[in-house]
Design a protein around this motif. Structure first.
Motif, PDB file in Angstrom:
ATOM      1  N   ILE A 233      13.080   9.962  18.715  1.00 17.26           N
ATOM      2  CA  ILE A 233      13.007   9.926  20.179  1.00 17.26           C
ATOM      3  C   ILE A 233      13.338  11.315  20.692  1.00 17.26           C
ATOM      4  CG2 ILE A 233      13.950   8.919  22.295  1.00 17.26           C
ATOM      5  CD1 ILE A 233      14.749   6.462  20.585  1.00 17.26           C
ATOM      6  N   LYS A 234      12.417  11.868  21.472  1.00 13.31           N
ATOM      7  CA  LYS A 234      12.633  13.171  22.103  1.00 13.31           C
ATOM      8  C   LYS A 234      12.656  12.957  23.616  1.00 13.31           C
ATOM      9  CE  LYS A 234      10.489  15.599  18.287  1.00 13.31           C
ATOM     10  NZ  LYS A 234       9.431  16.484  17.849  1.00 13.31           N
ATOM     11  N   GLU A 235      12.882  14.017  24.333  1.00 13.74           N
ATOM     12  CA  GLU A 235      12.994  13.903  25.785  1.00 13.74           C
ATOM     13  C   GLU A 235      11.735  13.316  26.423  1.00 13.74           C
ATOM     14  OE1 GLU A 235      13.677  16.718  29.687  1.00 13.74           O
ATOM     15  OE2 GLU A 235      14.443  17.414  27.753  1.00 13.74           O
ATOM     16  N   LYS A 236      10.557  13.790  26.001  1.00 14.65           N
ATOM     17  CA  LYS A 236       9.317  13.343  26.636  1.00 14.65           C
ATOM     18  C   LYS A 236       8.394  12.554  25.713  1.00 14.65           C
ATOM     19  CE  LYS A 236       9.379  16.914  30.066  1.00 14.65           C
ATOM     20  NZ  LYS A 236       8.612  17.613  31.050  1.00 14.65           N
ATOM     21  N   THR A 237       8.759  12.463  24.435  1.00 18.93           N
ATOM     22  CA  THR A 237       7.895  11.776  23.469  1.00 18.93           C
ATOM     23  C   THR A 237       8.719  10.895  22.538  1.00 18.93           C
ATOM     24  OG1 THR A 237       8.024  13.599  21.876  1.00 18.93           O
ATOM     25  CG2 THR A 237       6.174  13.646  23.459  1.00 18.93           C
ATOM     26  N   ILE A 238       8.004   9.988  21.861  1.00 19.58           N
ATOM     27  CA  ILE A 238       8.594   9.234  20.752  1.00 19.58           C
ATOM     28  C   ILE A 238       7.637   9.348  19.567  1.00 19.58           C
ATOM     29  CG2 ILE A 238       9.821   7.583  22.214  1.00 19.58           C
ATOM     30  CD1 ILE A 238       7.682   5.505  21.371  1.00 19.58           C
ATOM     31  N   VAL A 239       8.193   9.256  18.375  1.00 22.76           N
ATOM     32  CA  VAL A 239       7.390   9.280  17.160  1.00 22.76           C
ATOM     33  C   VAL A 239       7.341   7.851  16.629  1.00 22.76           C
ATOM     34  CG1 VAL A 239       7.184  10.194  14.816  1.00 22.76           C
ATOM     35  CG2 VAL A 239       8.027  11.666  16.671  1.00 22.76           C
ATOM     36  N   LEU A 240       6.123   7.346  16.480  1.00 25.93           N
ATOM     37  CA  LEU A 240       5.901   5.970  16.053  1.00 25.93           C
ATOM     38  C   LEU A 240       5.226   5.960  14.688  1.00 25.93           C
ATOM     39  CD1 LEU A 240       6.221   3.063  17.263  1.00 25.93           C
ATOM     40  CD2 LEU A 240       3.821   3.225  17.899  1.00 25.93           C
ATOM     41  N   ASP A 241       5.786   5.205  13.758  1.00 22.31           N
ATOM     42  CA  ASP A 241       5.250   5.064  12.402  1.00 22.31           C
ATOM     43  C   ASP A 241       4.626   3.675  12.309  1.00 22.31           C
ATOM     44  OD1 ASP A 241       4.754   4.765   9.697  1.00 22.31           O
ATOM     45  OD2 ASP A 241       6.754   5.402   9.061  1.00 22.31           O
ATOM     46  N   VAL A 242       3.284   3.620  12.124  1.00 20.72           N
ATOM     47  CA  VAL A 242       2.622   2.318  12.055  1.00 20.72           C
ATOM     48  C   VAL A 242       2.336   1.866  10.620  1.00 20.72           C
ATOM     49  CG1 VAL A 242       1.675   2.485  14.385  1.00 20.72           C
ATOM     50  CG2 VAL A 242       0.285   3.220  12.467  1.00 20.72           C
ATOM     51  N   ASN A 243       2.899   2.585   9.636  1.00 22.03           N
ATOM     52  CA  ASN A 243       2.868   2.074   8.261  1.00 22.03           C
ATOM     53  C   ASN A 243       3.704   0.796   8.210  1.00 22.03           C
ATOM     54  OD1 ASN A 243       1.656   4.094   6.234  1.00 22.03           O
ATOM     55  ND2 ASN A 243       2.908   5.413   7.550  1.00 22.03           N
ATOM     56  N   HIS A 244       3.374  -0.106   7.295  1.00 20.32           N
ATOM     57  CA  HIS A 244       4.238  -1.265   7.068  1.00 20.32           C
ATOM     58  C   HIS A 244       5.596  -0.712   6.618  1.00 20.32           C
ATOM     59  CE1 HIS A 244       6.037  -4.767   5.181  1.00 20.32           C
ATOM     60  NE2 HIS A 244       5.177  -5.497   5.876  1.00 20.32           N
ATOM     61  N   PRO A 245       6.707  -1.313   7.054  1.00 20.71           N
ATOM     62  CA  PRO A 245       8.029  -0.797   6.658  1.00 20.71           C
ATOM     63  C   PRO A 245       8.238  -0.704   5.145  1.00 20.71           C
ATOM     64  CG  PRO A 245       8.260  -2.388   8.430  1.00 20.71           C
ATOM     65  CD  PRO A 245       6.812  -2.410   8.008  1.00 20.71           C
ATOM     66  N   LEU A 246       7.490  -1.481   4.349  1.00 17.92           N
ATOM     67  CA  LEU A 246       7.640  -1.435   2.890  1.00 17.92           C
ATOM     68  C   LEU A 246       6.514  -0.651   2.205  1.00 17.92           C
ATOM     69  CD1 LEU A 246       8.862  -5.100   2.311  1.00 17.92           C
ATOM     70  CD2 LEU A 246      10.237  -3.002   2.311  1.00 17.92           C
TER      71      LEU A 246
ATOM     72  N   GLY B   5       0.804  -1.214   0.000  1.00 18.54           N
ATOM     73  CA  GLY B   5       0.000   0.000   0.000  1.00 18.54           C
ATOM     74  C   GLY B   5       0.838   1.265   0.000  1.00 18.54           C
ATOM     75  N   ASP B   6       0.136   2.375  -0.125  1.00 12.69           N
ATOM     76  CA  ASP B   6       0.789   3.676  -0.112  1.00 12.69           C
ATOM     77  C   ASP B   6       1.228   4.023   1.306  1.00 12.69           C
ATOM     78  OD1 ASP B   6       0.466   4.216  -2.858  1.00 12.69           O
ATOM     79  OD2 ASP B   6      -1.597   4.889  -2.523  1.00 12.69           O
ATOM     80  N   TYR B   7       2.221   4.887   1.411  1.00 18.72           N
ATOM     81  CA  TYR B   7       2.649   5.401   2.700  1.00 18.72           C
ATOM     82  C   TYR B   7       1.615   6.447   3.121  1.00 18.72           C
ATOM     83  CZ  TYR B   7       5.615   7.118   6.403  1.00 18.72           C
ATOM     84  OH  TYR B   7       6.111   7.455   7.628  1.00 18.72           O
ATOM     85  N   ILE B   8       1.102   6.324   4.340  1.00 18.75           N
ATOM     86  CA  ILE B   8       0.040   7.210   4.826  1.00 18.75           C
ATOM     87  C   ILE B   8       0.588   8.053   5.977  1.00 18.75           C
ATOM     88  CG2 ILE B   8      -2.270   7.311   5.839  1.00 18.75           C
ATOM     89  CD1 ILE B   8      -2.766   4.551   4.456  1.00 18.75           C
ATOM     90  N   ASP B   9       0.670   9.370   5.742  1.00 22.99           N
ATOM     91  CA  ASP B   9       1.221  10.275   6.755  1.00 22.99           C
ATOM     92  C   ASP B   9       0.419  10.258   8.056  1.00 22.99           C
ATOM     93  OD1 ASP B   9       3.362  11.134   5.171  1.00 22.99           O
ATOM     94  OD2 ASP B   9       2.144  12.688   4.220  1.00 22.99           O
ATOM     95  N   ASN B  10      -0.876   9.974   7.968  1.00 21.69           N
ATOM     96  CA  ASN B  10      -1.724   9.959   9.175  1.00 21.69           C
ATOM     97  C   ASN B  10      -1.434   8.771  10.085  1.00 21.69           C
ATOM     98  OD1 ASN B  10      -2.962  12.254   8.240  1.00 21.69           O
ATOM     99  ND2 ASN B  10      -4.811  11.225   7.550  1.00 21.69           N
ATOM    100  N   LEU B  11      -0.545   7.887   9.685  1.00 21.65           N
ATOM    101  CA  LEU B  11      -0.199   6.736  10.517  1.00 21.65           C
ATOM    102  C   LEU B  11       1.097   6.980  11.302  1.00 21.65           C
ATOM    103  CD1 LEU B  11      -1.204   3.766   8.182  1.00 21.65           C
ATOM    104  CD2 LEU B  11      -2.475   4.766  10.087  1.00 21.65           C
ATOM    105  N   ILE B  12       1.405   8.252  11.520  1.00 22.72           N
ATOM    106  CA  ILE B  12       2.530   8.657  12.359  1.00 22.72           C
ATOM    107  C   ILE B  12       1.930   9.200  13.652  1.00 22.72           C
ATOM    108  CG2 ILE B  12       4.540  10.173  12.575  1.00 22.72           C
ATOM    109  CD1 ILE B  12       4.791   8.195  10.287  1.00 22.72           C
ATOM    110  N   PHE B  13       2.376   8.674  14.783  1.00 25.20           N
ATOM    111  CA  PHE B  13       1.811   9.066  16.071  1.00 25.20           C
ATOM    112  C   PHE B  13       2.910   9.507  17.024  1.00 25.20           C
ATOM    113  CE2 PHE B  13      -1.019   5.921  14.218  1.00 25.20           C
ATOM    114  CZ  PHE B  13      -2.232   6.594  14.277  1.00 25.20           C
ATOM    115  N   VAL B  14       2.581  10.491  17.840  1.00 23.11           N
ATOM    116  CA  VAL B  14       3.488  10.951  18.889  1.00 23.11           C
ATOM    117  C   VAL B  14       2.950  10.389  20.205  1.00 23.11           C
ATOM    118  CG1 VAL B  14       4.453  12.944  20.092  1.00 23.11           C
ATOM    119  CG2 VAL B  14       4.067  13.042  17.613  1.00 23.11           C
ATOM    120  N   LEU B  15       3.800   9.633  20.887  1.00 25.37           N
ATOM    121  CA  LEU B  15       3.426   9.027  22.167  1.00 25.37           C
ATOM    122  C   LEU B  15       4.264   9.614  23.287  1.00 25.37           C
ATOM    123  CD1 LEU B  15       3.541   5.279  21.038  1.00 25.37           C
ATOM    124  CD2 LEU B  15       1.537   6.762  21.078  1.00 25.37           C
ATOM    125  N   LYS B  16       3.676   9.693  24.469  1.00 27.72           N
ATOM    126  CA  LYS B  16       4.443  10.106  25.641  1.00 27.72           C
ATOM    127  C   LYS B  16       5.345   8.951  26.048  1.00 27.72           C
ATOM    128  CE  LYS B  16       0.647  12.802  27.499  1.00 27.72           C
ATOM    129  NZ  LYS B  16      -0.350  12.820  28.577  1.00 27.72           N
TER     130      LYS B  16
END
Length: 145
Positions: free
Chosen positions: A114-127, A70-81
């Motif tokens: 990885i930031k001090e208080k958050t991480i950025v998580l990409d839930v797109n398939h790696p390919l 599938g296409d890469y979807i920007d909305n599947l990037i999440f910032v978590l505490k």
């Protein structure tokens, strides 16, 4: 010599490459992939390539994202505490995290930042978003399933 068709159980070897020629996976050093054509057990472009192939035949095919992961979807990037992570997990760039969404779905994602208080998580398939090239060798058509 048997020819593969939808409904057949088949064994196939493959080497998958990115557009720059980097190999991301290959079965040639292990057992061939075993799956049923038409059951959605592999990506559509891979499955469709096998239809009409004869045992022992090899094909090289370029598979666009829509027929791969599938296409890469920007909305599947999440910032978590970082505080939301279990205490035994030390975040590292590139590792996969597995968990549940707020709705209870299982999700997996790759840590992209990885930031001090958050991480950025990409839930797109790696390919996702990538055109893939596969060299596929049909080893055996076992039977219709």
């Amino acid at each position: 010599m048997a020819q593969a068709k939808p409904g057949d159980l088949v064994r196939a070897h493959y080497t998958g490459k990115l557009e720059d020629g980097t190999v991301f996976d290959s079965s040639f050093e292990r057992e061939p992939l075993l799956f049923n054509i038409g059951k959605g057990e592999v990506i559509p472009g891979f499955e469709n390539t096998l239809i009409g192939m004869n045992e022992g035949e090899t094909k090289t095919v370029s598979i666009p994202p829509k027929d791969a992961y599938g296409d890469y979807i920007d909305n599947l990037i999440f910032v978590l505490k970082r505080s939301d992570l279990p205490p035994d997990i030390e975040p590292q760039l590139g590792i996969m995290l597995h968990g549940q969404s707020e709705s209870g779905e299982s999700i997996s994602g790759t840590i992209k930042e990885i930031k001090e208080k958050t991480i950025v998580l990409d839930v797109n398939h790696p390919l996702a978003g990538k055109t893939l090239t596969f060299e596929i060798k049909l080893m055996e058509v076992i039977s219709p399933q």
